[in-house]
Motif scaffolding. Structure first.
Motif, PDB file in Angstrom:
ATOM      1  N   ILE A  89       0.555  59.574  11.820  1.00 38.50           N
ATOM      2  CA  ILE A  89       0.400  58.425  12.729  1.00 38.50           C
ATOM      3  C   ILE A  89      -0.549  57.398  12.128  1.00 38.50           C
ATOM      4  O   ILE A  89      -0.298  56.191  12.178  1.00 38.50           O
ATOM      5  CB  ILE A  89      -0.108  58.878  14.113  1.00 38.50           C
ATOM      6  CG1 ILE A  89       0.931  59.763  14.794  1.00 38.50           C
ATOM      7  CG2 ILE A  89      -0.404  57.662  14.999  1.00 38.50           C
ATOM      8  CD1 ILE A  89       0.468  60.335  16.112  1.00 38.50           C
ATOM      9  N   LEU A  90      -1.642  57.878  11.537  1.00 34.27           N
ATOM     10  CA  LEU A  90      -2.587  56.961  10.897  1.00 34.27           C
ATOM     11  C   LEU A  90      -1.924  56.185   9.768  1.00 34.27           C
ATOM     12  O   LEU A  90      -2.174  54.988   9.590  1.00 34.27           O
ATOM     13  CB  LEU A  90      -3.786  57.729  10.342  1.00 34.27           C
ATOM     14  CG  LEU A  90      -4.969  57.975  11.276  1.00 34.27           C
ATOM     15  CD1 LEU A  90      -6.110  58.628  10.515  1.00 34.27           C
ATOM     16  CD2 LEU A  90      -5.452  56.695  11.928  1.00 34.27           C
ATOM     17  N   LEU A  91      -1.080  56.868   9.010  1.00 33.41           N
ATOM     18  CA  LEU A  91      -0.378  56.206   7.914  1.00 33.41           C
ATOM     19  C   LEU A  91       0.537  55.099   8.440  1.00 33.41           C
ATOM     20  O   LEU A  91       0.576  53.985   7.889  1.00 33.41           O
ATOM     21  CB  LEU A  91       0.434  57.219   7.115  1.00 33.41           C
ATOM     22  CG  LEU A  91       1.240  56.680   5.922  1.00 33.41           C
ATOM     23  CD1 LEU A  91       0.304  56.020   4.903  1.00 33.41           C
ATOM     24  CD2 LEU A  91       2.036  57.789   5.263  1.00 33.41           C
ATOM     25  N   LEU A  92       1.241  55.387   9.536  1.00 34.31           N
ATOM     26  CA  LEU A  92       2.132  54.384  10.131  1.00 34.31           C
ATOM     27  C   LEU A  92       1.342  53.191  10.662  1.00 34.31           C
ATOM     28  O   LEU A  92       1.740  52.033  10.488  1.00 34.31           O
ATOM     29  CB  LEU A  92       2.954  55.015  11.262  1.00 34.31           C
ATOM     30  CG  LEU A  92       3.979  56.081  10.838  1.00 34.31           C
ATOM     31  CD1 LEU A  92       4.628  56.719  12.068  1.00 34.31           C
ATOM     32  CD2 LEU A  92       5.038  55.466   9.932  1.00 34.31           C
ATOM     33  N   VAL A  93       0.211  53.478  11.308  1.00 36.62           N
ATOM     34  CA  VAL A  93      -0.636  52.393  11.825  1.00 36.62           C
ATOM     35  C   VAL A  93      -1.214  51.582  10.674  1.00 36.62           C
ATOM     36  O   VAL A  93      -1.316  50.350  10.751  1.00 36.62           O
ATOM     37  CB  VAL A  93      -1.756  52.955  12.725  1.00 36.62           C
ATOM     38  CG1 VAL A  93      -2.738  51.852  13.121  1.00 36.62           C
ATOM     39  CG2 VAL A  93      -1.170  53.592  13.970  1.00 36.62           C
ATOM     40  N   PHE A  94      -1.603  52.265   9.599  1.00 32.28           N
ATOM     41  CA  PHE A  94      -2.134  51.578   8.419  1.00 32.28           C
ATOM     42  C   PHE A  94      -1.093  50.598   7.862  1.00 32.28           C
ATOM     43  O   PHE A  94      -1.417  49.446   7.540  1.00 32.28           O
ATOM     44  CB  PHE A  94      -2.530  52.599   7.361  1.00 32.28           C
ATOM     45  CG  PHE A  94      -2.981  51.981   6.064  1.00 32.28           C
ATOM     46  CD1 PHE A  94      -4.262  51.460   5.934  1.00 32.28           C
ATOM     47  CD2 PHE A  94      -2.127  51.910   4.974  1.00 32.28           C
ATOM     48  CE1 PHE A  94      -4.682  50.885   4.745  1.00 32.28           C
ATOM     49  CE2 PHE A  94      -2.535  51.338   3.783  1.00 32.28           C
ATOM     50  CZ  PHE A  94      -3.816  50.821   3.668  1.00 32.28           C
ATOM     51  N   ILE A  95       0.148  51.059   7.752  1.00 37.81           N
ATOM     52  CA  ILE A  95       1.223  50.187   7.257  1.00 37.81           C
ATOM     53  C   ILE A  95       1.410  48.995   8.192  1.00 37.81           C
ATOM     54  O   ILE A  95       1.596  47.852   7.748  1.00 37.81           O
ATOM     55  CB  ILE A  95       2.539  50.979   7.129  1.00 37.81           C
ATOM     56  CG1 ILE A  95       2.410  52.037   6.028  1.00 37.81           C
ATOM     57  CG2 ILE A  95       3.712  50.051   6.828  1.00 37.81           C
ATOM     58  CD1 ILE A  95       3.569  53.002   5.964  1.00 37.81           C
ATOM     59  N   THR A  96       1.322  49.252   9.499  1.00 37.52           N
ATOM     60  CA  THR A  96       1.448  48.174  10.480  1.00 37.52           C
ATOM     61  C   THR A  96       0.351  47.137  10.313  1.00 37.52           C
ATOM     62  O   THR A  96       0.599  45.930  10.387  1.00 37.52           O
ATOM     63  CB  THR A  96       1.392  48.749  11.915  1.00 37.52           C
ATOM     64  OG1 THR A  96       2.431  49.716  12.074  1.00 37.52           O
ATOM     65  CG2 THR A  96       1.578  47.642  12.953  1.00 37.52           C
ATOM     66  N   GLU A  97      -0.868  47.603  10.059  1.00 30.70           N
ATOM     67  CA  GLU A  97      -1.979  46.667   9.885  1.00 30.70           C
ATOM     68  C   GLU A  97      -1.842  45.865   8.594  1.00 30.70           C
ATOM     69  O   GLU A  97      -2.261  44.700   8.545  1.00 30.70           O
ATOM     70  CB  GLU A  97      -3.309  47.418   9.923  1.00 30.70           C
ATOM     71  CG  GLU A  97      -3.647  47.912  11.316  1.00 30.70           C
ATOM     72  CD  GLU A  97      -4.991  48.585  11.404  1.00 30.70           C
ATOM     73  OE1 GLU A  97      -5.600  48.540  12.486  1.00 30.70           O
ATOM     74  OE2 GLU A  97      -5.433  49.167  10.393  1.00 30.70           O
ATOM     75  N   VAL A  98      -1.257  46.461   7.577  1.00 31.85           N
ATOM     76  CA  VAL A  98      -0.965  45.702   6.358  1.00 31.85           C
ATOM     77  C   VAL A  98       0.031  44.587   6.670  1.00 31.85           C
ATOM     78  O   VAL A  98      -0.113  43.446   6.199  1.00 31.85           O
ATOM     79  CB  VAL A  98      -0.400  46.630   5.257  1.00 31.85           C
ATOM     80  CG1 VAL A  98       0.100  45.808   4.074  1.00 31.85           C
ATOM     81  CG2 VAL A  98      -1.466  47.614   4.791  1.00 31.85           C
ATOM     82  N   VAL A  99       1.014  44.893   7.506  1.00 30.15           N
ATOM     83  CA  VAL A  99       1.988  43.874   7.944  1.00 30.15           C
ATOM     84  C   VAL A  99       1.282  42.764   8.710  1.00 30.15           C
ATOM     85  O   VAL A  99       1.574  41.572   8.527  1.00 30.15           O
ATOM     86  CB  VAL A  99       3.090  44.511   8.811  1.00 30.15           C
ATOM     87  CG1 VAL A  99       3.987  43.430   9.428  1.00 30.15           C
ATOM     88  CG2 VAL A  99       3.938  45.469   7.991  1.00 30.15           C
ATOM     89  N   VAL A 100       0.327  43.137   9.571  1.00 30.97           N
ATOM     90  CA  VAL A 100      -0.447  42.143  10.328  1.00 30.97           C
ATOM     91  C   VAL A 100      -1.185  41.204   9.385  1.00 30.97           C
ATOM     92  O   VAL A 100      -1.203  39.982   9.581  1.00 30.97           O
ATOM     93  CB  VAL A 100      -1.449  42.837  11.278  1.00 30.97           C
ATOM     94  CG1 VAL A 100      -2.437  41.821  11.859  1.00 30.97           C
ATOM     95  CG2 VAL A 100      -0.717  43.531  12.414  1.00 30.97           C
ATOM     96  N   VAL A 101      -1.808  41.762   8.363  1.00 29.62           N
ATOM     97  CA  VAL A 101      -2.556  40.948   7.399  1.00 29.62           C
ATOM     98  C   VAL A 101      -1.624  39.978   6.685  1.00 29.62           C
ATOM     99  O   VAL A 101      -1.937  38.784   6.539  1.00 29.62           O
ATOM    100  CB  VAL A 101      -3.276  41.851   6.375  1.00 29.62           C
ATOM    101  CG1 VAL A 101      -3.870  41.009   5.250  1.00 29.62           C
ATOM    102  CG2 VAL A 101      -4.374  42.657   7.060  1.00 29.62           C
ATOM    103  N   VAL A 102      -0.468  40.461   6.252  1.00 30.73           N
ATOM    104  CA  VAL A 102       0.497  39.606   5.548  1.00 30.73           C
ATOM    105  C   VAL A 102       0.985  38.486   6.462  1.00 30.73           C
ATOM    106  O   VAL A 102       1.002  37.305   6.076  1.00 30.73           O
ATOM    107  CB  VAL A 102       1.691  40.441   5.037  1.00 30.73           C
ATOM    108  CG1 VAL A 102       2.774  39.530   4.475  1.00 30.73           C
ATOM    109  CG2 VAL A 102       1.230  41.432   3.976  1.00 30.73           C
ATOM    110  N   LEU A 103       1.374  38.847   7.702  1.00 33.94           N
ATOM    111  CA  LEU A 103       1.839  37.829   8.649  1.00 33.94           C
ATOM    112  C   LEU A 103       0.726  36.842   8.983  1.00 33.94           C
ATOM    113  O   LEU A 103       0.968  35.638   9.130  1.00 33.94           O
ATOM    114  CB  LEU A 103       2.338  38.495   9.935  1.00 33.94           C
ATOM    115  CG  LEU A 103       3.660  39.260   9.843  1.00 33.94           C
ATOM    116  CD1 LEU A 103       3.964  39.939  11.180  1.00 33.94           C
ATOM    117  CD2 LEU A 103       4.795  38.325   9.464  1.00 33.94           C
ATOM    118  N   GLY A 104      -0.501  37.359   9.090  1.00 35.86           N
ATOM    119  CA  GLY A 104      -1.632  36.482   9.376  1.00 35.86           C
ATOM    120  C   GLY A 104      -1.813  35.424   8.308  1.00 35.86           C
ATOM    121  O   GLY A 104      -2.027  34.246   8.617  1.00 35.86           O
TER     122      GLY A 104
END
Length: 253
Positions: A89-104
């Motif tokens: 789950i942490l790995l999936l959330v980590f990937i999601t946060e990387v997506v947030v940074v890119v979109l940001g």
């Protein structure tokens, strides 16, 4: 030495799960702040897709509450299955946060073009005698950011509202806050804010997007440490025979 490493990893992991709960609240706050601030500036920024990073970060914050609970229970009970679930789950959330940074970063770069595209239309729609939502937004921005007009106060001379009023004055929201007798007249430009609003609106919106980016980066780093500690406990648990029977009576930890 191995047991010491496991104990240290478990202690750090429990502490990190407490941080996850705090992080969840902070992330939800950051996301809510973006939404609230966007509502004040939405007339200057038409692309609603810029709210996607805020939506994702609120979802991540909510998920972190659940992750913290799973992590604490799995660490205290030393559950191999629970720790493995926690890491995934942490790995999936980590990937999601990387997506947030890119979109940001993508949307942060688009802010200037979006504001430049819409701000002229917003100012042309100003109606000071019967303020609508757009007019209130302009007055709010000019007071909050201490600015006047798009590039400077002379931009008001080209608006429909200025030509209709024919009093050679700009809105009172252009008046400097320290002055109580300001009427907005262009004959006293020293009473008005000299800086235009476009650059300040762009700066404000880019700052908001940076809050999202830095929040995502900070908690992504914490999650990496959490995954590392969980993996250490998992690996040591499977390899160290002394770690198997911790409870008397032969019950596995």
């Amino acid at each position: 030495m191995g047991q010491c490493g496991i104990t240290s990893s478990k202690t750090v992991l429990v502490f990190l799960n407490l941080i996850f709960w705090a992080a969840a609240g902070i992330l939800c706050y950051v996301g809510a702040y973006v939404f609230i601030t966007y509502d004040d500036y939405d007339h200057f920024f038409e692309d609603v897709y810029t709210l996607i990073p805020a939506v994702i970060i609120i979802a991540v914050g909510t998920l972190l509450f659940i992750i913290g609970l799973i992590g604490c229970c799995a660490t205290i009970r030393e559950s191999r299955c629970g720790l493995a679930t926690f890491v995934i789950i942490l790995l999936l959330v980590f990937i999601t946060e990387v997506v947030v940074v890119v979109l940001g970063y993508i949307y942060r770069a688009k802010v200037e073009d979006e504001v430049d595209h819409s701000i002229q239309k917003v100012y042309n729609g100003y109606n000071g005698t019967n303020p609508d939502a757009a007019s209130r937004a302009i007055d709010y921005v000019q007071r909050q950011l201490r600015c006047c007009g798009i590039h400077d106060y002379t931009d008001w001379e080209n608006t429909v509202w200025f030509k209709q009023t024919k009093n050679n004055s700009v809105p009172l929201s252009c008046c400097k806050a320290a002055l109580s007798n300001c009427t907005g007249t262009l004959t006293r430009p020293m009473d008005l804010y000299s800086e235009g609003c476009e650059a300040l609106v762009v700066k404000k919106l880019q700052e908001i997007m940076m809050y999202v980016i830095w929040a995502a980066l900070a908690f992504a780093a914490i999650q990496l440490l959490g995954m590392l500690c969980a993996c250490i406990v998992l690996c040591r648990r499977s390899r160290d025979p002394a770690y198997e029977l911790l409870i008397t009576g032969g019950t596995y930890a």
